[in-house]
Write a protein that holds these residues in place. Structure first.
Motif, PDB file in Angstrom:
ATOM      1  N   PRO A  59       0.837  -1.209   0.000  1.00 43.13           N
ATOM      2  CA  PRO A  59       0.000   0.000   0.000  1.00 43.13           C
ATOM      3  C   PRO A  59       0.872   1.260   0.000  1.00 43.13           C
ATOM      4  O   PRO A  59       1.884   1.329   0.695  1.00 43.13           O
ATOM      5  CB  PRO A  59      -0.791  -0.115   1.308  1.00 43.13           C
ATOM      6  CG  PRO A  59      -0.761  -1.568   1.656  1.00 43.13           C
ATOM      7  CD  PRO A  59       0.547  -2.089   1.162  1.00 43.13           C
ATOM      8  N   SER A  81       0.332   3.887   1.413  1.00 39.96           N
ATOM      9  CA  SER A  81       0.245   4.553   2.713  1.00 39.96           C
ATOM     10  C   SER A  81       1.350   4.152   3.684  1.00 39.96           C
ATOM     11  O   SER A  81       1.483   4.756   4.751  1.00 39.96           O
ATOM     12  CB  SER A  81      -1.114   4.260   3.355  1.00 39.96           C
ATOM     13  OG  SER A  81      -1.303   2.858   3.506  1.00 39.96           O
ATOM     14  N   ASP A 111       5.628   8.087   3.480  1.00 39.10           N
ATOM     15  CA  ASP A 111       5.242   9.446   3.083  1.00 39.10           C
ATOM     16  C   ASP A 111       6.063   9.938   1.904  1.00 39.10           C
ATOM     17  O   ASP A 111       5.994  11.101   1.515  1.00 39.10           O
ATOM     18  CB  ASP A 111       5.383  10.413   4.259  1.00 39.10           C
ATOM     19  CG  ASP A 111       6.817  10.479   4.802  1.00 39.10           C
ATOM     20  OD1 ASP A 111       7.707   9.796   4.239  1.00 39.10           O
ATOM     21  OD2 ASP A 111       7.036  11.207   5.785  1.00 39.10           O
ATOM     22  N   HIS A 142       6.570   9.809  -1.954  1.00 36.74           N
ATOM     23  CA  HIS A 142       5.778   9.430  -3.125  1.00 36.74           C
ATOM     24  C   HIS A 142       6.523   9.782  -4.407  1.00 36.74           C
ATOM     25  O   HIS A 142       6.860  10.939  -4.649  1.00 36.74           O
ATOM     26  CB  HIS A 142       4.409  10.119  -3.089  1.00 36.74           C
ATOM     27  CG  HIS A 142       3.555   9.625  -1.971  1.00 36.74           C
ATOM     28  ND1 HIS A 142       3.004   8.366  -1.951  1.00 36.74           N
ATOM     29  CD2 HIS A 142       3.181  10.207  -0.800  1.00 36.74           C
ATOM     30  CE1 HIS A 142       2.308   8.193  -0.837  1.00 36.74           C
ATOM     31  NE2 HIS A 142       2.407   9.300  -0.119  1.00 36.74           N
ATOM     32  N   ASP A 144      -3.365   3.497  -5.329  1.00 39.20           N
ATOM     33  CA  ASP A 144      -2.920   3.505  -3.930  1.00 39.20           C
ATOM     34  C   ASP A 144      -2.018   2.327  -3.583  1.00 39.20           C
ATOM     35  O   ASP A 144      -2.039   1.815  -2.450  1.00 39.20           O
ATOM     36  CB  ASP A 144      -4.131   3.520  -2.976  1.00 39.20           C
ATOM     37  CG  ASP A 144      -4.985   4.756  -3.167  1.00 39.20           C
ATOM     38  OD1 ASP A 144      -4.422   5.848  -3.362  1.00 39.20           O
ATOM     39  OD2 ASP A 144      -6.231   4.633  -3.155  1.00 39.20           O
ATOM     40  N   GLN A 145      -1.212   1.916  -4.552  1.00 42.96           N
ATOM     41  CA  GLN A 145      -0.350   0.764  -4.323  1.00 42.96           C
ATOM     42  C   GLN A 145       0.976   0.950  -5.060  1.00 42.96           C
ATOM     43  O   GLN A 145       1.004   1.422  -6.201  1.00 42.96           O
ATOM     44  CB  GLN A 145      -1.059  -0.499  -4.816  1.00 42.96           C
ATOM     45  CG  GLN A 145      -0.323  -1.784  -4.545  1.00 42.96           C
ATOM     46  CD  GLN A 145      -1.187  -2.997  -4.849  1.00 42.96           C
ATOM     47  OE1 GLN A 145      -1.713  -3.645  -3.967  1.00 42.96           O
ATOM     48  NE2 GLN A 145      -1.343  -3.307  -6.120  1.00 42.96           N
TER      49      GLN A 145
END
Length: 415
Positions: A237, A239, A242, A244, A261-262
């Motif tokens: 994931p 998430s 932090d 990206h 989201d992966q």
């Protein structure tokens, strides 16, 4: 007079219907190229959905593999990068299942750093294809620490291969049939008769085989030296960190910006492993390779390794790392007509024509670079079958020709 008459191309009869066996990137791009020309295409595949083999990973990196000095492979990759990007812009202008972005290729060893340095010094490729950047500049661009200098690939991005395939198959001239594994292929009254595992039969004067290393299981194409190479990708994931990414970053593996989201990263390269099961050891290899390029991101991933999932597939590779694309040779007739090559590789054949199996073509062996080679190769086959000008130079088409392995084996006295 041609010095390589075995590579002469056929002049196909006009056709209104083609069967494509295989619904990965090779099959779907070929089917779409034909459908765009008004040809009705039936696509068969062993799986219940498209892109369930090597083309089924969540994301794939789209970028050219460049040698220090230009080769047939780098020429194909550059041409293919241009074509693939233009096709994706046409098919999905909103970039819902792909993204056009730079690919950062980090030099993770002294040998790779030397290779990249020599590549830039030779200046064989234009600046809009590849450039170089030091470690500090790459850190600024990626916005997190990288471990070394590297290349910036410009004709590049990432793609969801499965969604790409599904978008191609939505063409109104394409009819798709899943659960249709091809088990036999026979000529009958000028047509090819195909039987699938369920017992269903299909007929057409033109057939294109695009089912990776399974292609060599058929009698007509058993000579092809195709080999499957296991690769496992790992997913987490987005998430869990932090940090990206906005670009694809490569070293011994690759990682793409997050999609749905992966994060997807990998892939392993396991020559002699045939297991289809996701393994912890392959996950660890992917994490180790990620640490060699993006150590802080890898550290975040390690903290969440209990959430790792993955997928195993098999790349279809060839001994010369070029795909196999073109008319299928008649094996016995080719060996008979060009037998003098066993005695003299320079033997002249002033009046000898190549021996093709009429209406049978091959498109496979794209390895890990299918995103940049299959769309252009599909366009080539569609142009050839429809008697149109071909999109690639003849020397490059010769390098892809399925007959090349028979000729090499004759010259080396292997057959």
């Amino acid at each position: 007079m041609s010095t390589s008459p075995w590579f002469a191309l056929p002049y196909p009869k006009p056709t209104k219907h083609v069967i494509v066996s295989g619904a990965g990137l090779a099959g779907c791009t070929t089917a779409w190229a034909l459908a765009q020309r008004g040809v009705k295409v039936t696509v068969l595949d062993a799986a219940s959905a498209p892109a369930q083999g090597g083309s089924g990973n969540p994301q794939g990196a789209l970028y050219a593999k460049l040698s220090v000095t230009p080769t047939k492979q780098s020429e194909l990759h550059i041409c293919g990068s241009h074509y693939s990007l233009n096709l994706l812009r046409h098919l999905d202008p909103e970039q819902t299942f792909w993204s056009e972005c730079d690919v950062m290729q980090i030099a993770t060893s002294s040998a790779e750093l030397k290779r990249q340095t020599n590549l830039l010094l030779h200046n064989a490729y234009p600046a809009d294809v590849v450039g170089g950047a030091n470690q500090s500049a790459l850190t600024d661009l990626i916005q997190q620490p990288v471990t070394a200098d590297g290349l910036i690939m410009k004709l590049a991005g990432w793609v969801s291969p499965a969604e790409f395939c599904c978008a191609l198959l939505e063409h109104p001239n394409i009819e798709w049939h899943g659960n249709s594994r091809l088990v036999s292929l026979q000529q009958d009254n000028g047509e090819w008769q195909l039987q699938v595992e369920s017992g269903q039969q299909y007929r057409s004067g033109t057939v294109i085989l695009c089912h990776a290393d399974a292609t060599k299981q058929l009698e007509q194409t058993q000579h092809l030296p195709l080999k499957p190479i296991r690769g496992q990708v790992s997913t987490l994931p987005a998430s869990v960190t932090d940090k990206h990414l906005q670009q694809v970053v490569c070293g011994e593996g690759y990682i793409s910006p997050p999609y749905q989201d992966q994060y997807c990263f990998g892939a392993t390269f396991e020559l002699h492993e045939q297991s289809t099961c996701v393994t912890a050891s392959a996950h660890q290899t992917n994490l180790d390779n990620l640490a060699k390029i993006l150590p802080e991101l890898a550290e975040d991933f390690v903290k969440s390794k209990h959430l790792l999932t993955g997928r195993v597939s098999f790349r279809c590779s060839t001994p010369d790392y070029l795909p196999v694309v073109g008319p299928a040779p008649d094996i016995s007739a080719t060996l008979q007509r060009f037998a003098p090559l066993r005695k003299d590789r320079n033997w002249q054949f002033p009046e000898t024509e190549p021996a093709h199996l009429p209406g049978l073509y091959v498109n496979c062996g794209h390895g890990s670079k299918g995103l940049i080679t299959t769309p252009l190769c599909g366009e080539y086959l569609a142009s050839l079958i429809c008697n149109e000008p071909l999109p690639l130079a003849k020397p490059l088409l010769d390098a892809l020709n399925p007959c090349r392995f028979l000729i090499k084996d004759l010259i080396r006295k292997r057959i």
